[in-house]
Design a protein around this motif. Structure first.
Motif, PDB file in Angstrom:
ATOM      1  N   ILE A  58       0.683  -1.349   0.069  1.00 17.88           N
ATOM      2  CA  ILE A  58       0.012  -0.053  -0.092  1.00 17.88           C
ATOM      3  C   ILE A  58       0.958   1.378   0.047  1.00 17.88           C
ATOM      4  CG2 ILE A  58      -0.501  -0.021   2.606  1.00 17.88           C
ATOM      5  CD1 ILE A  58      -3.342   0.652   1.862  1.00 17.88           C
ATOM      6  N   VAL A  59       2.030   0.915   0.512  1.00 19.15           N
ATOM      7  CA  VAL A  59       3.006   2.584   0.679  1.00 19.15           C
ATOM      8  C   VAL A  59       3.633   2.424  -0.790  1.00 19.15           C
ATOM      9  CG1 VAL A  59       4.972   3.349   1.674  1.00 19.15           C
ATOM     10  CG2 VAL A  59       3.574   1.820   3.168  1.00 19.15           C
ATOM     11  N   THR A  60       3.834   1.623  -1.400  1.00 19.98           N
ATOM     12  CA  THR A  60       4.427   1.690  -2.777  1.00 19.98           C
ATOM     13  C   THR A  60       3.113   2.235  -3.699  1.00 19.98           C
ATOM     14  OG1 THR A  60       5.643  -0.358  -2.193  1.00 19.98           O
ATOM     15  CG2 THR A  60       5.323   0.491  -4.605  1.00 19.98           C
ATOM     16  N   ASP A  61       1.956   1.863  -3.537  1.00 21.65           N
ATOM     17  CA  ASP A  61       0.781   2.487  -4.241  1.00 21.65           C
ATOM     18  C   ASP A  61       0.886   3.764  -4.156  1.00 21.65           C
ATOM     19  OD1 ASP A  61       0.414  -0.197  -5.420  1.00 21.65           O
ATOM     20  OD2 ASP A  61      -1.231  -0.355  -3.896  1.00 21.65           O
ATOM     21  N   VAL A  62       0.986   4.264  -2.855  1.00 22.25           N
ATOM     22  CA  VAL A  62       0.848   5.763  -2.512  1.00 22.25           C
ATOM     23  C   VAL A  62       2.109   6.380  -3.274  1.00 22.25           C
ATOM     24  CG1 VAL A  62       1.124   7.314  -0.594  1.00 22.25           C
ATOM     25  CG2 VAL A  62      -0.489   5.422  -0.434  1.00 22.25           C
ATOM     26  N   LYS A  63       3.456   5.875  -3.008  1.00 19.64           N
ATOM     27  CA  LYS A  63       4.467   6.547  -3.721  1.00 19.64           C
ATOM     28  C   LYS A  63       4.340   6.539  -5.126  1.00 19.64           C
ATOM     29  CE  LYS A  63       8.422   4.758  -2.337  1.00 19.64           C
ATOM     30  NZ  LYS A  63       9.065   3.426  -1.606  1.00 19.64           N
ATOM     31  N   GLN A  64       3.770   5.490  -6.002  1.00 19.80           N
ATOM     32  CA  GLN A  64       3.362   5.753  -7.259  1.00 19.80           C
ATOM     33  C   GLN A  64       2.473   6.755  -7.647  1.00 19.80           C
ATOM     34  OE1 GLN A  64       5.283   4.160  -9.358  1.00 19.80           O
ATOM     35  NE2 GLN A  64       6.392   2.421  -8.264  1.00 19.80           N
ATOM     36  N   GLU A  65       1.619   6.905  -6.902  1.00 17.45           N
ATOM     37  CA  GLU A  65       0.502   7.859  -7.342  1.00 17.45           C
ATOM     38  C   GLU A  65       0.981   9.217  -6.980  1.00 17.45           C
ATOM     39  OE1 GLU A  65      -2.723   7.547  -8.219  1.00 17.45           O
ATOM     40  OE2 GLU A  65      -1.914   5.373  -8.704  1.00 17.45           O
ATOM     41  N   LEU A  66       1.761   9.549  -6.036  1.00 22.69           N
ATOM     42  CA  LEU A  66       2.522  10.779  -5.827  1.00 22.69           C
ATOM     43  C   LEU A  66       3.496  10.893  -7.045  1.00 22.69           C
ATOM     44  CD1 LEU A  66       3.617  10.571  -1.808  1.00 22.69           C
ATOM     45  CD2 LEU A  66       1.900  12.003  -2.829  1.00 22.69           C
ATOM     46  N   ARG A  67       4.205  10.369  -7.573  1.00 22.29           N
ATOM     47  CA  ARG A  67       5.076  10.229  -8.609  1.00 22.29           C
ATOM     48  C   ARG A  67       4.262  10.738  -9.801  1.00 22.29           C
ATOM     49  NH1 ARG A  67       8.780   5.209 -10.197  1.00 22.29           N
ATOM     50  NH2 ARG A  67       9.366   6.507 -11.947  1.00 22.29           N
ATOM     51  N   LYS A  68       3.185  10.044 -10.189  1.00 22.55           N
ATOM     52  CA  LYS A  68       2.081  10.569 -11.213  1.00 22.55           C
ATOM     53  C   LYS A  68       1.891  11.747 -10.752  1.00 22.55           C
ATOM     54  CE  LYS A  68       0.338   6.093 -12.004  1.00 22.55           C
ATOM     55  NZ  LYS A  68      -0.859   5.430 -11.677  1.00 22.55           N
ATOM     56  N   ALA A  69       1.622  12.317  -9.769  1.00 23.23           N
ATOM     57  CA  ALA A  69       1.147  13.575  -9.402  1.00 23.23           C
ATOM     58  C   ALA A  69       2.468  14.657  -9.451  1.00 23.23           C
ATOM     59  CB  ALA A  69       0.497  13.589  -8.266  1.00 23.23           C
ATOM     60  N   ASN A  70       3.467  14.296  -9.618  1.00 23.22           N
ATOM     61  CA  ASN A  70       4.586  15.076  -9.616  1.00 23.22           C
ATOM     62  C   ASN A  70       4.900  15.615  -8.021  1.00 23.22           C
ATOM     63  OD1 ASN A  70       6.912  15.471 -10.897  1.00 23.22           O
ATOM     64  ND2 ASN A  70       5.864  16.468 -12.700  1.00 23.22           N
ATOM     65  N   ALA A  71       4.568  14.815  -7.108  1.00 18.83           N
ATOM     66  CA  ALA A  71       4.967  15.333  -5.913  1.00 18.83           C
ATOM     67  C   ALA A  71       6.175  14.466  -5.270  1.00 18.83           C
ATOM     68  CB  ALA A  71       3.742  15.233  -4.924  1.00 18.83           C
ATOM     69  N   LEU A  72       7.360  14.855  -5.550  1.00 15.54           N
ATOM     70  CA  LEU A  72       8.395  14.005  -5.474  1.00 15.54           C
ATOM     71  C   LEU A  72       9.229  14.223  -4.100  1.00 15.54           C
ATOM     72  CD1 LEU A  72      10.002  14.516  -9.000  1.00 15.54           C
ATOM     73  CD2 LEU A  72       8.275  12.538  -8.350  1.00 15.54           C
ATOM     74  N   LYS A  73       8.601  15.254  -3.488  1.00 15.04           N
ATOM     75  CA  LYS A  73       9.466  15.541  -2.113  1.00 15.04           C
ATOM     76  C   LYS A  73       8.628  14.827  -1.182  1.00 15.04           C
ATOM     77  CE  LYS A  73      11.860  19.281   0.144  1.00 15.04           C
ATOM     78  NZ  LYS A  73      11.629  20.422   0.657  1.00 15.04           N
ATOM     79  N   ILE A  74       9.169  13.909  -0.552  1.00 16.20           N
ATOM     80  CA  ILE A  74       8.384  13.209   0.460  1.00 16.20           C
ATOM     81  C   ILE A  74       9.187  12.893   1.562  1.00 16.20           C
ATOM     82  CG2 ILE A  74       7.069  11.959  -1.161  1.00 16.20           C
ATOM     83  CD1 ILE A  74       8.705   9.292  -0.365  1.00 16.20           C
ATOM     84  N   ASN A  75       8.430  12.476   2.570  1.00 14.22           N
ATOM     85  CA  ASN A  75       9.144  12.462   3.987  1.00 14.22           C
ATOM     86  C   ASN A  75       8.365  11.109   4.682  1.00 14.22           C
ATOM     87  OD1 ASN A  75      10.686  13.447   6.348  1.00 14.22           O
ATOM     88  ND2 ASN A  75       8.634  13.283   7.053  1.00 14.22           N
TER      89      ASN A  75
END
Lengths: 201, 158
Positions: B130-147
């Motif tokens: 589920i964490v990976t799914d969230v990360k992939q969606e964030l990538r698609k949304a171009n929100a690359l700065k994560i913590n």
């Protein structure tokens, strides 16, 4: 009857009221600062790249985590507590870049240091969809920690300063900023995360 | 001589407590100002893992949180125990992440959008799927700065 003076309001209980409020705020206050591991995601790719650039096996430090939270590093099962040392050894590599099991070197121009050989190291991390988040964070933490320690040792050896000193000084001093970026160029943090596998479900 | 006599006859004077309310008020204001009320009600259980190499999150107004974990005990009867994503005050699916990112961006000053951070507050027992799914969606949304939200510790154990 003459006009009576307005009676003075009794402020004696003011302290009690204030105390009550004070205790309420004391209890509800949480002074936690949010902390975490800051990472940068790779930019999205539209299509699968047809010919992905080939990376030699000796340049890759492979870290695999399975659904049972077991760690396989370069084909050897190890514990998380041993990961940092193994990663550090790989990142530093062989000083002459001749050892076939260690990453290759690539001559690079770096300000302050001139043309030196920089290791082509890449850390590749792959986990399973069933891996626990706790384990994932531990692995990430150890890998970031390995890079931080390698950079720290290098900064101490070359410039006689710690990374923290360089970071705090970088805002005011151009030399500090250059030294900091030189350290980062010598040991760039390359942690590549592969798409997770799904075998554990 | 009468002057001295007067002093002798007096009892120990009471401590003046007139300034006590002022002191208490001062403390009160301090705590009122520093208190941060939790803005979202957590619907998922989140116990963040521990790590040693942590950074502090600065500029809290530029940080948006994504919670991942199993529903709290009261909600388990209704929603089960599978890991879920929570955005703002409601459960969400991974499809809701892109609209969420866009919504957060609209609320931010355009000049500060590149500085926005998305903090993943996931439970340590959550699965990476589920964490990976969230990360992939964030990538698609171009929100690359994560913590990845973690607590600081001195040493990690196996």
């Amino acid at each position: 009857m003459a006009r009576r003076a307005a009676p003075e309001i009794n402020a004696g209980s003011m302290a009690d009221i204030a105390f009550l409020l004070l205790i309420f705020f004391l209890v509800t206050t949480t002074m936690d600062v949010d902390t975490g591991l800051t990472r940068k995601l790779p930019p999205p790719i539209e299509d699968e790249i047809e010919n992905p650039p080939e990376v030699k096996e000796r340049n890759v430090f492979q870290v695999l985590v399975n659904a049972n939270n077991d760690l396989l590093v370069e084909g050897e099962p190890i514990l998380v507590t041993q990961l940092r040392e193994a990663a550090k050894e790989f990142i530093i590599g062989d000083p002459t870049f001749t050892d076939a099991s260690m990453p290759e070197g690539k001559p690079t121009d770096i300000p302050l240091l001139g043309r030196i050989m920089v290791s082509k190291q890449i850390v590749s991390l792959q986990n399973d969809r069933g891996t626990s988040y706790d384990m994932y964070i531990k692995v990430q933490n150890e890998l970031v920690g390995a890079y931080n320690e390698v950079r720290e040792e290098f900064a101490q050896r070359k410039f006689g300063k710690s990374i923290q000193q360089l970071e705090t000084g970088a805002e005011d001093s151009e030399l500090f900023e250059q030294q900091l970026s030189a350290v980062k160029k010598v040991y760039p943090q390359r942690i590549s995360e592969a798409e997770p596998k799904n075998v554990g479900e | 001589m009468s002057k001295f006599k007067k002093k002798k006859s007096g009892d120990i004077p009471a401590v003046n407590t007139a300034a006590l309310p002022d002191i208490v008020f001062m403390l009160l204001f301090f705590f009122m100002v520093t208190t941060v009320m939790r803005e979202v009600t957590l619907k998922v259980k989140v116990v963040t893992p521990q790590a040693t190499e942590v950074n502090k999150l600065e500029r809290k107004s530029l940080v948006s949180y994504i919670y991942i974990g199993e529903p709290t005990e009261q909600l388990q009867a209704q929603f089960g125990t599978a890991d879920r994503i929570q955005l703002n005050d409601a459960f969400a699916t991974k499809k809701d992440i892109i609209p969420f990112v866009e919504g957060e961006r609209e609320q931010t000053d355009p000049a500060e959008v590149p500085l926005m951070t998305f903090s993943i507050k996931a439970d340590m027992e959550a699965e990476m799927g589920i964490v990976t799914d969230v990360k992939q969606e964030l990538r698609k949304a171009n929100a690359l700065k994560i913590n990845y939200s973690t607590k600081k510790t001195d040493k990690i154990v196996d």
